[in-house]
Scaffold this motif. Structure first.
Motif, PDB file in Angstrom:
ATOM      1  N   VAL A  95       0.860  -1.180   0.000  1.00 14.80           N
ATOM      2  CA  VAL A  95       0.000   0.000   0.000  1.00 14.80           C
ATOM      3  C   VAL A  95       0.898   1.232   0.000  1.00 14.80           C
ATOM      4  N   TYR A  96       0.744   2.047  -1.035  1.00 18.03           N
ATOM      5  CA  TYR A  96       1.449   3.332  -1.122  1.00 18.03           C
ATOM      6  C   TYR A  96       0.462   4.438  -0.766  1.00 18.03           C
ATOM      7  N   VAL A  97       0.990   5.510  -0.201  1.00 20.19           N
ATOM      8  CA  VAL A  97       0.161   6.624   0.232  1.00 20.19           C
ATOM      9  C   VAL A  97       0.638   7.886  -0.480  1.00 20.19           C
ATOM     10  N   ALA A  98      -0.209   8.434  -1.340  1.00 20.55           N
ATOM     11  CA  ALA A  98       0.117   9.669  -2.052  1.00 20.55           C
ATOM     12  C   ALA A  98      -0.391  10.849  -1.237  1.00 20.55           C
ATOM     13  N   LEU A  99       0.534  11.621  -0.702  1.00 22.60           N
ATOM     14  CA  LEU A  99       0.232  12.798   0.107  1.00 22.60           C
ATOM     15  C   LEU A  99       0.724  14.045  -0.624  1.00 22.60           C
ATOM     16  N   GLY A 102       4.553  14.127  -0.584  1.00 24.04           N
ATOM     17  CA  GLY A 102       5.368  13.030  -1.065  1.00 24.04           C
ATOM     18  C   GLY A 102       4.615  11.720  -1.194  1.00 24.04           C
ATOM     19  N   LEU A 103       5.265  10.758  -1.841  1.00 19.50           N
ATOM     20  CA  LEU A 103       4.740   9.412  -2.012  1.00 19.50           C
ATOM     21  C   LEU A 103       5.431   8.493  -1.012  1.00 19.50           C
ATOM     22  N   TYR A 104       4.641   7.767  -0.222  1.00 16.97           N
ATOM     23  CA  TYR A 104       5.176   6.891   0.814  1.00 16.97           C
ATOM     24  C   TYR A 104       4.701   5.465   0.610  1.00 16.97           C
ATOM     25  N   ARG A 105       5.496   4.515   1.097  1.00 14.01           N
ATOM     26  CA  ARG A 105       5.094   3.106   1.137  1.00 14.01           C
ATOM     27  C   ARG A 105       4.845   2.718   2.587  1.00 14.01           C
ATOM     28  N   HIS A 114       7.472   5.014   4.660  1.00 15.63           N
ATOM     29  CA  HIS A 114       8.815   5.272   4.149  1.00 15.63           C
ATOM     30  C   HIS A 114       8.717   6.039   2.836  1.00 15.63           C
ATOM     31  N   LEU A 115       9.456   7.126   2.759  1.00 11.17           N
ATOM     32  CA  LEU A 115       9.402   7.985   1.575  1.00 11.17           C
ATOM     33  C   LEU A 115       9.923   7.249   0.347  1.00 11.17           C
ATOM     34  N   VAL A 116       9.155   7.307  -0.726  1.00  7.89           N
ATOM     35  CA  VAL A 116       9.555   6.728  -2.008  1.00  7.89           C
ATOM     36  C   VAL A 116      10.026   7.831  -2.946  1.00  7.89           C
ATOM     37  N   ARG A 117       9.218   8.883  -3.057  1.00  5.71           N
ATOM     38  CA  ARG A 117       9.567  10.025  -3.904  1.00  5.71           C
ATOM     39  C   ARG A 117       8.969  11.298  -3.300  1.00  5.71           C
ATOM     40  N   ALA A 118       9.747  12.348  -3.288  1.00  6.19           N
ATOM     41  CA  ALA A 118       9.286  13.630  -2.752  1.00  6.19           C
ATOM     42  C   ALA A 118       8.570  14.422  -3.838  1.00  6.19           C
ATOM     43  N   THR A 119       7.510  13.839  -4.374  1.00  6.56           N
ATOM     44  CA  THR A 119       6.674  14.498  -5.373  1.00  6.56           C
ATOM     45  C   THR A 119       5.212  14.238  -5.035  1.00  6.56           C
ATOM     46  N   ASP A 120       4.347  15.057  -5.577  1.00  4.25           N
ATOM     47  CA  ASP A 120       2.907  14.925  -5.358  1.00  4.25           C
ATOM     48  C   ASP A 120       2.313  14.194  -6.555  1.00  4.25           C
ATOM     49  N   VAL A 121       2.023  12.902  -6.391  1.00  2.00           N
ATOM     50  CA  VAL A 121       1.524  12.090  -7.510  1.00  2.00           C
ATOM     51  C   VAL A 121       0.006  11.937  -7.483  1.00  2.00           C
ATOM     52  N   ARG A 122      -0.681  12.661  -6.609  1.00  2.00           N
ATOM     53  CA  ARG A 122      -2.119  12.438  -6.440  1.00  2.00           C
ATOM     54  C   ARG A 122      -2.883  12.553  -7.760  1.00  2.00           C
ATOM     55  N   GLN A 128     -10.226  10.989 -12.562  1.00  2.00           N
ATOM     56  CA  GLN A 128     -11.207  11.870 -11.947  1.00  2.00           C
ATOM     57  C   GLN A 128     -10.528  13.116 -11.382  1.00  2.00           C
ATOM     58  N   ASP A 129     -11.245  14.237 -11.402  1.00  2.00           N
ATOM     59  CA  ASP A 129     -10.638  15.480 -10.932  1.00  2.00           C
ATOM     60  C   ASP A 129     -10.479  15.535  -9.422  1.00  2.00           C
ATOM     61  N   PHE A 130     -11.322  14.825  -8.669  1.00  2.00           N
ATOM     62  CA  PHE A 130     -11.264  14.947  -7.209  1.00  2.00           C
ATOM     63  C   PHE A 130     -10.000  14.357  -6.603  1.00  2.00           C
ATOM     64  N   VAL A 131      -9.284  13.505  -7.348  1.00  2.00           N
ATOM     65  CA  VAL A 131      -8.076  12.896  -6.774  1.00  2.00           C
ATOM     66  C   VAL A 131      -6.963  13.931  -6.586  1.00  2.00           C
ATOM     67  N   ASP A 132      -7.022  15.026  -7.331  1.00  2.00           N
ATOM     68  CA  ASP A 132      -5.944  16.017  -7.290  1.00  2.00           C
ATOM     69  C   ASP A 132      -5.794  16.681  -5.934  1.00  2.00           C
ATOM     70  N   ASN A 133      -6.914  16.921  -5.263  1.00  2.00           N
ATOM     71  CA  ASN A 133      -6.889  17.737  -4.056  1.00  2.00           C
ATOM     72  C   ASN A 133      -7.387  17.024  -2.808  1.00  2.00           C
ATOM     73  N   ALA A 134      -7.805  15.782  -2.921  1.00  2.00           N
ATOM     74  CA  ALA A 134      -8.175  15.021  -1.732  1.00  2.00           C
ATOM     75  C   ALA A 134      -6.931  14.856  -0.857  1.00  2.00           C
ATOM     76  N   PRO A 135      -7.087  14.691   0.449  1.00  2.00           N
ATOM     77  CA  PRO A 135      -5.911  14.659   1.325  1.00  2.00           C
ATOM     78  C   PRO A 135      -4.968  13.492   1.076  1.00  2.00           C
ATOM     79  N   LEU A 136      -5.502  12.358   0.601  1.00  2.00           N
ATOM     80  CA  LEU A 136      -4.603  11.240   0.320  1.00  2.00           C
ATOM     81  C   LEU A 136      -5.261  10.269  -0.647  1.00  2.00           C
ATOM     82  N   ASP A 137      -4.412   9.629  -1.426  1.00  2.00           N
ATOM     83  CA  ASP A 137      -4.839   8.557  -2.312  1.00  2.00           C
ATOM     84  C   ASP A 137      -3.989   7.335  -2.001  1.00  2.00           C
TER      85      ASP A 137
END
Length: 226
Positions: A95-99, A102-105, A114-122, A128-137
């Motif tokens: 399970v990865y968490v897009a915040l 950053g992107l975490y595993r 654990h940080l995977v990449r310091a980018t916003d991949v949401r 869908q447009d709502f994934v862009d600004n929701a708090p996490l995916d």
């Protein structure tokens, strides 16, 4: 970013992550999950639903901890057993968490991110447009290198079964805590895999958006609540 723009960028190979918002810690040690209380199971099942309107505010860390433990946490530490089943205990789905930062595993052992990449991949986690600004995916990713004992033809089915169980765990937790969530399979898997830096034996399976309910939810779409 709207759906058509995402699809056009995907066709051009230009659907890319955005810069991280703020600093990303290398490791986030989560507080111990609260395994008591919550809504009775049958009531949570009655409340389980998909919702597509999310408030942008981040979840408290304790709630994030509980959410991830519900999805794929250790519930039988002595055996390495988790809250979701896995054939032959391969534990092939991460399970990865897009915040925003950053992107975490999620690591069940140690209950940490654990940080995977310091980018916003949401915005790449779905059309869908709502994934862009929701708090996490959440992103469920299969690692087929862990499935050597499973016949090749069966690996994808086994992995999807595990991911589906994780997603339902998330649904039930969200129902219990009055959170909004929706599972999604409509996404540009190639663009997301590239943004996440996945290897050749890893496969994006599903995404799931989670957050507090928006103050004024929209009426059900033609697709309806699942």
């Amino acid at each position: 970013m709207n759906t058509l723009t995402k699809m056009a960028l995907g066709l051009l190979g230009q659907l890319k992550p955005e810069p991280a918002q703020g600093d990303a810690a290398d490791t986030i040690v989560l507080p111990a999950a609260n395994m008591s209380g919550g809504m009775p199971l049958m009531q949570a099942l009655a409340q389980r639903q998909s919702q597509r309107e999310f408030a942008p505010e981040p979840l408290p860390q304790q709630m994030l901890s509980n959410l991830l433990w519900a999805a794929a946490g250790l519930n039988r530490p002595a055996l390495g057993g988790r809250t979701a089943p896995s054939a032959l205990n391969a534990q092939e789905v991460d399970v990865y968490v897009a915040l925003p930062n950053g992107l975490y595993r999620y690591a069940a052992l140690g209950h940490a991110l654990h940080l995977v990449r310091a980018t916003d991949v949401r915005r790449i986690t779905g059309y869908q447009d709502f994934v862009d600004n929701a708090p996490l995916d959440l992103i469920m990713v299969a690692d087929f290198s862990r499935m050597k004992l499973v016949p090749v033809a069966q690996r994808m089915a086994y992995a999807y079964t595990c991911a589906g169980a994780m997603a339902q765990n998330v649904y039930l937790y969200c129902a219990s805590e009055d959170l909004a969530t929706v599972i999604r399979a409509w996404l540009d898997r190639d663009a997301l895999a590239k943004a996440m830096g996945l290897g050749s034996e890893q496969q994006v399976l599903l995404s799931q958006t989670v957050g507090r309910k928006a103050p004024y939810p929209l009426l059900p779409t033609a697709e309806g609540n699942r």
